[in-house]
Design an enzyme around this catalytic site. Structure first.
Site, PDB file in Angstrom:
ATOM      1  CE  LYS A 185      -4.094  -1.538   2.450  1.00 24.20           C
ATOM      2  NZ  LYS A 185      -5.187  -1.252   3.425  1.00 24.20           N
ATOM      3  CD  GLU A 191      -0.976   0.099  12.691  1.00 24.91           C
ATOM      4  OE1 GLU A 191      -1.673  -0.962  12.356  1.00 24.91           O
ATOM      5  OE2 GLU A 191      -1.136   1.296  12.486  1.00 24.91           O
ATOM      6  NE  ARG A 230      -3.400  -5.013   2.530  1.00 28.42           N
ATOM      7  CZ  ARG A 230      -2.002  -4.902   1.932  1.00 28.42           C
ATOM      8  NH1 ARG A 230      -2.208  -5.396   0.780  1.00 28.42           N
ATOM      9  NH2 ARG A 230      -1.485  -3.874   2.297  1.00 28.42           N
ATOM     10  CG  ASN A 246      -8.353  -1.451   7.092  1.00 33.66           C
ATOM     11  OD1 ASN A 246      -7.124  -0.904   6.936  1.00 33.66           O
ATOM     12  ND2 ASN A 246      -8.927  -1.880   5.742  1.00 33.66           N
ATOM     13  CG  HIS A 273      -6.283   1.717  10.552  1.00 33.25           C
ATOM     14  ND1 HIS A 273      -5.881   0.553  11.580  1.00 33.25           N
ATOM     15  CD2 HIS A 273      -4.941   2.208  10.323  1.00 33.25           C
ATOM     16  CE1 HIS A 273      -4.628   0.688  11.714  1.00 33.25           C
ATOM     17  NE2 HIS A 273      -3.999   1.528  10.945  1.00 33.25           N
ATOM     18  CG  HIS A 298      -7.528   6.339   8.569  1.00 40.38           C
ATOM     19  ND1 HIS A 298      -7.624   5.429   7.720  1.00 40.38           N
ATOM     20  CD2 HIS A 298      -6.226   6.134   9.196  1.00 40.38           C
ATOM     21  CE1 HIS A 298      -6.466   4.801   7.369  1.00 40.38           C
ATOM     22  NE2 HIS A 298      -5.526   5.190   8.502  1.00 40.38           N
TER      23      HIS A 298
END
Lengths: 368, 368
Positions: free
Chosen positions: A146, A188, A244, A248, A251, A255
């Site tokens: 990414k 993380e 995947r 997240n 997030h 975010h």
């Protein structure tokens, strides 16, 4: 690579190695050379990591016969923009770097994301070797392909999938990282444990002080396990069609908090608050086992004793709609079932009533 | 699709169909819907094609139940910039288009390249349906997945490979295209004949007046053959590691001429001059058979009677170094062996002495 641990990450264009260990940096020239037929390299670093390590790495590549263009940009998330991307691209064009050149992204997550997007779009794509220098970048940003930049509407909303040809994670570089950034980055790692490996979660909690101190053995084993988890997830679902998405976790709210704070809170802090909030949402919805929020919060508050963000709930709420995980205009959330296991939901994500998100954000941001 | 000719193009992410024929536009909603789970679409067109066809197409998609955001930008190569790309991206973000949305690129080559780059980088990539409305875009730009924008240093130097999920080439749309643009676009068809199919080259020369007049039958068969050739080349070498380079015939000198003219000469004109120049280079080096330059020049001057560009040789020379096909700082050229066959060289390209390039450019630009 002798003396280094190695994880291979599967990607559509072929697999690539991630090397993890101590004393690896000296091997950068040998790792880079095969990927640049012209011998030309653009090494991109920021003005904080560059003077500490980046300039020396560029020189060691030159000593090995490579033709290195050293490019620097101002450190910090505020530089992760289309403007920085344009400037770096134009500098490479001005230097006449051709399609047979290679980029080295040398720094933290901002650098690996930004340099990755430069490489992804330079002459429609040139290879990149990522040299992450922070926990965040070693554990997360530099693996998985990414790349991207932030825009007004939110973080990482413009970018591309562009897997590196190799990643070199030298844990010795963590020594010059400020304590606060080590703590932020390890969030993380906690996330990897939370979504995929309860044993790893417990190990992180046990070894937190060695990890924050960046003891080589402890750092190597944590980075390695995080990279393995990420490689496993990304190998199954490179383009985030399904599984995947579990990465997240934390997030969606994270975010939004980060954007509402104009990126003046750390990514780890925002994601930590996001994970606590999303665990609470999961418990409310009956997806997440009771007590998970508490265990998560306890681990994260040990890691980040001053956990919090000076953000208005209403402001954060406005950023939820623009999240990449939105589907048909509805924001989607990754939820845990247990520590170590994300819920399948529909395509590994869940619909959450806006009011519940608001309630939880209010609690997490301490405005209740 | 009934009543339409279909060519399937192989790409790493799966193959996609190119439909070619008359009266196809009405099928756009049905073609688009399966690729947007949310039903949300951004239709991107310029302010010239939009009022002629784009707005009506957007309305027909709305009538079919799709939620269409119509976005427009000023027509012309001068709009193919990072700035336009940023504006279009931000407009989509402001509208809250999620990852399950789709872009329609509706227009000529500038639009399909620009909309393609928007789609390639929007939330790290959303699908695109290309609806080319010019010969250039039908024959070349919309097939093969190349997307990008121009920058100060040259054309298409920033971009990504992002194959469309489908291409709809309705030759009826050519009717509203100015005569000069039809002629410019057919230069790329001549190129396809020149590098890969002598019979097609001859057919183009024979049918030039019907093609310039955009007679449906004649246009369909030429677009179809060009798309077949392009599909064959791209299917073999999607990322231009080798054989795909042959499609750059005429483009090394052509892009330099275009950039030196600040994009005020047509792409077809620039490539036509480039092909004549590169054929002459090939003859000088003994790679290209004698007489090829003359045959090519005769065909191209029939197509473009006023062929020429108000460009200084020295100015064009400065842009040669920045060409994407440069290797280790050296500009590479695709050369023909015969009409219908490109030379293998080293990886389908050749080193050319700078002085020879200058001599040939001087002749081609009429400054000898």
């Amino acid at each position: 690579m002798q003396g280094a641990e190695r994880v291979d990450v599967q990607a559509s264009g072929g697999s690539y190695p991630v090397f993890v260990g101590s004393g690896l940096l000296q091997r950068l020239p040998a790792l880079t050379a095969p990927h640049t037929p012209s011998g030309r390299v653009a090494l991109i670093s920021d003005d904080r990591v560059g003077p500490l390590h980046g300039e020396a790495a560029a020189q060691s590549c030159r000593d090995a016969g490579l033709d290195v263009t050293y490019l620097s940009f101002p450190a910090g998330e505020a530089s992760k923009t289309r403007k920085s991307w344009s400037i770096l691209t134009d500098q490479m064009l001005d230097e006449g770097l051709g399609r047979d050149s290679l980029v080295i992204g040398f720094g933290g997550g901002v650098t690996t994301d930004l340099a990755g997007f430069v490489a992804a779009t330079y002459l429609r794509g040139v290879p990149i070797v990522q040299v992450p220098t922070s926990y965040l970048a070693m554990i997360d940003a530099s693996v998985g392909g990414k790349t991207g930049v932030d825009v007004r509407a939110g973080k990482n909303l413009v970018g591309a999938f562009h897997p590196p040809v190799a990643v070199l994670a030298d844990v010795d570089l963590l020594e010059t990282l400020p304590d606060s950034e080590r703590r932020e980055g390890l969030v993380e790692a906690v996330k990897h444990g939370a979504v995929a490996d309860a044993g790893y979660f417990e190990a992180l909690v046990r070894e937190l002080s060695q990890l924050v101190g960046a003891t080589a053995a402890s750092a190597t084993s944590a980075v390695l396990r995080s990279v393995e988890i990420k490689a496993e997830v990304v190998g199954q679902d490179e383009f985030e069609g399904g599984y995947r998405k579990v990465l997240n976790f934390g997030h969606t709210l994270g975010h939004a908090i980060e954007a509402a704070a104009r990126y003046e809170v750390g990514h780890g802090t925002a994601v930590a608050l996001g994970m606590i909030g999303e665990a609470a949402i999961g418990e409310e919805l009956g997806v997440t086992a009771n007590g998970v929020t508490e265990r998560l919060e306890s681990a994260l508050r040990t890691l980040l004793p001053k956990l919090g963000a000076p953000v208005e709930v209403a402001e954060a709420m406005t950023f939820l709609g623009a999240d990449k995980k939105a589907r048909g205009g509805r924001t989607r959330y990754v939820l845990l079932e247990e520590i170590g296991r994300a819920g399948r939901g529909e395509d590994w994500s869940y619909d959450v009533p806006v009011e519940l998100a608001r309630t939880v954000l209010t609690r997490v941001l301490g405005q209740a």
